[in-house]
Scaffold this active site. Structure first.
Site, short mmCIF file in Angstrom:
data_model
loop_
_atom_site.label_atom_id
_atom_site.label_comp_id
_atom_site.label_asym_id
_atom_site.label_seq_id
_atom_site.Cartn_x
_atom_site.Cartn_y
_atom_site.Cartn_z
N SER A 264 -28.11 17.89 -25.34
CA SER A 264 -28.18 19.08 -25.90
C SER A 264 -27.13 19.40 -26.84
O SER A 264 -26.03 18.78 -26.66
CB SER A 264 -27.96 19.98 -24.54
OG SER A 264 -28.72 19.74 -23.61
N PHE B 71 -32.70 14.49 -20.70
CA PHE B 71 -33.33 15.63 -20.07
C PHE B 71 -33.58 16.60 -20.79
O PHE B 71 -34.35 17.36 -20.63
CB PHE B 71 -32.49 15.82 -18.78
CG PHE B 71 -32.31 14.58 -17.87
CD1 PHE B 71 -33.74 14.16 -16.97
CD2 PHE B 71 -31.33 13.77 -17.48
CE1 PHE B 71 -33.42 13.12 -16.10
CE2 PHE B 71 -31.40 12.84 -16.65
CZ PHE B 71 -32.38 12.51 -15.79
N CYS B 72 -32.54 16.64 -21.73
CA CYS B 72 -32.67 17.94 -22.64
C CYS B 72 -31.85 17.62 -23.94
O CYS B 72 -30.81 17.28 -23.89
CB CYS B 72 -31.83 19.06 -21.96
SG CYS B 72 -31.80 20.70 -22.84
N PRO B 73 -32.80 17.77 -25.16
CA PRO B 73 -33.98 18.06 -25.23
C PRO B 73 -35.08 17.45 -24.61
O PRO B 73 -36.33 17.92 -24.56
CB PRO B 73 -34.03 18.25 -26.79
CG PRO B 73 -32.99 17.22 -27.19
CD PRO B 73 -32.02 17.11 -26.45
#
Ligand SMILES: Cc1cc2nc3c(=O)[nH]c(=O)nc-3n(C[C@H](O)[C@H](O)[C@H](O)COP(=O)(O)OP(=O)(O)OC[C@H]3O[C@@H](n4cnc5c(N)ncnc54)[C@H](O)[C@@H]3O)c2cc1C
Lengths: 76, 378
Positions: free
Chosen positions: B294, A13-15
């Protein structure tokens, strides 16, 4: 078919798949092929959009069991 | 005796080391297990504090603690950066010339900003990714009297919330200085929306509209022209600036590239076991992995807890039990006195809540609680 480097962005989802691809493209050489694996439906649209905008080449795109396979070639 | 070697004394390494010391207390006391850590510095930096340093809200001295004091006394700590990795012979050579053998190795050397990746970026942009840069940014903001501010984000970067946070905090900073009518903001972002997390982008776009922050998506900086004060993107667009703020592109540590452990210093890592691909006694955590998640302290924290449990079992009973499920938690500062957060994993996207003062105060409290967190007391 030549061997493509896999960018496994499933569950990212992130990045997210496009950002993973942008990073991998930077480290690749002109002519290299990369195959992004993504579980995000949006990336089937935004990856080809980015590839076109920058001027790289979209080689193929398919979906299998909820996983999108987007194969691209670094053109410049 | 089973020897566990941890290379890197930042967020991930420190939490892992203390977690192992707690789980393996008896084995360590009876010399059946040892835990050794190598780091590049005697000090541990609380990196999220750099954002506050850039806005004059935290003195730089508050960023640091003595690493040894954060570690359980049973851990052998050496300031002796790793220089070569001989994974076939279970040995790491460090700067002092000493070789450290191991049965299990954990690599968590973090990541570094590489401004040189974009021509002109180093000479023309400010950022908050080192103490020196954050201090210079504070001075640039303090002396800025008005003009065009551009925010340019490189890929990959550490802490996905920084581009948004910098923008919100600069807006409030210039509002307080009553300079908003003289300042314009252009926020750029590498992909087709203003944040990688779709729900965060949906929340932030109307906030930017309300604030009058212009945004340009699908923008990956190609070069910075310091004379004409322009940033050119790979996509063919141009953004002009008087003050350029960047979230710079990052790489893993050079020593990992030199040792051919991974392209750009990112080590290929199994997303569930955190083992380095092709090795069963080498593990990777934190920014250093090549995982599509992340690069954040919370990521390193959750990974360290999973790895602590698994390494403790491997060193005693044999066989790891737990999988890392991609968990990440990030606070998002939405200005000077409001914040929200995003929590997600490989399967579940975040559902950000409206920003509140309470979450902002919790983040400020966490800035202090961090030291207890890495000690394993939270
Ligand atoms: C401005 C900013 C804001 C941030 N905000 C947040 C936030 O709000 N929330 C969040 O979760 N995260 C945030 N982060 C990110 C977070 O700080 C990092 O992701 C986290 O520290 C990564 O942990 P790590 O253990 O992988 O690496 P690090 O904590 O960077 O530790 C790396 C360690 O390795 C050591 N080392 C380096 N080279 C060697 C070597 N050759 N041999 C031995 N040791 C070596 C270093 O000395 C260091 O001790 C922010 C970061 C910055 C810069």
């Amino acid at each position: 078919m030549s061997e493509a480097r896999i960018v496994d962005a499933r569950g990212s989802f992130c990045p997210g798949p496009l950002m993973e691809l942008i990073a991998a493209m930077k480290a690749a050489s002109v002519g290299d092929e990369l195959e992004v694996l993504s579980t995000d439906r949006g990336s089937a649209e935004d990856i080809p959009e980015w590839i076109k905008k920058v001027g790289h080449t979209m080689v193929s795109s398919s979906e299998e069991g909820g996983v999108y396979h987007l194969r691209v070639r670094k053109a410049k | 005796m089973k020897r566990i070697l941890i290379v890197g004394g930042g967020t991930g390494g420190t939490i892992l080391a203390n977690n192992l010391a707690r789980r393996l207390r008896q084995e360590i006391d009876s010399a059946r297990v040892s835990v050794t850590m190598l780091s590049a510095s005697a000090r541990h930096m609380y990196q999220p504090g750099l954002l506050y340093v850039a806005f004059g809200k935290m003195p730089a001295s508050d960023l640091y603690a003595d690493e040894k004091a954060l570690l359980d006394p049973s851990i052998h700590f050496h300031v002796d950066p790793a220089e070569s990795f001989d994974l076939d012979h279970n040995e790491v050579k460090a700067k002092s010339g000493k070789a450290y053998g191991y049965d299990y190795l954990a690599i968590c050397t973090g990541s570094r900003p590489v401004l040189a990746a974009v021509p002109g970026l180093m000479e023309n942009a400010h950022h908050v990714y080192t103490e020196e840069a954050a201090t210079k940014t504070a001075e640039a903001l303090r002396t800025f009297q008005g003009g065009r501010i551009a925010i340019v984000t490189g890929v990959p970067h550490k802490c996905p919330m920084v581009p948004l946070e910098l923008t919100f905090m600069m807006y409030d900073y210039f509002k307080d200085r009553e300079l908003l009518d003289k300042v314009s903001f252009t926020y750029t972002y590498p992909i087709g929306r203003i944040h990688s997390l779709e729900n965060v982008a949906k929340w932030a776009a109307p906030e930017f509209d309300r604030m009058g922050v212009r945004y340009e998506t699908l923008f990956n900086a190609k070069e910075v022209d310091g004379v004409k004060k322009r940033v050119h993107s790979e996509e063919g667009s141009v953004v002009e600036f008087d003050l350029l703020i960047t979230v710079p592109p990052h790489k893993g540590m050079e020593v990992l590239e030199q040792n051919k452990l991974g392209t750009s210093g990112w080590i290929p890592t199994n997303r569930a076991t955190l083992a380095m691909e092709g090795r069963d006694n080498v593990f990777v955590l934190g920014d250093t992995t090549n995982l599509p998640i992340s690069k954040a302290g919370s990521t390193a924290h959750y990974e360290a807890e999973v790895l602590g449990e698994n390494l403790a079992r491997l060193a005693t009973l044999g066989g790891a039990m737990r999988s890392y499920e991609g968990k990440v938690f990030c606070f998002i500062e939405a200005g000077k006195d409001r914040a929200t957060y995003a929590s997600f994993d490989y399967k579940n996207p975040p559902q950000p809540q409206p920003p509140s003062r309470a979450i902002h105060w919790f983040k400020l409290a966490y800035n202090r609680l961090y030291w207890n967190s890495v000690r394993g007391l939270l």
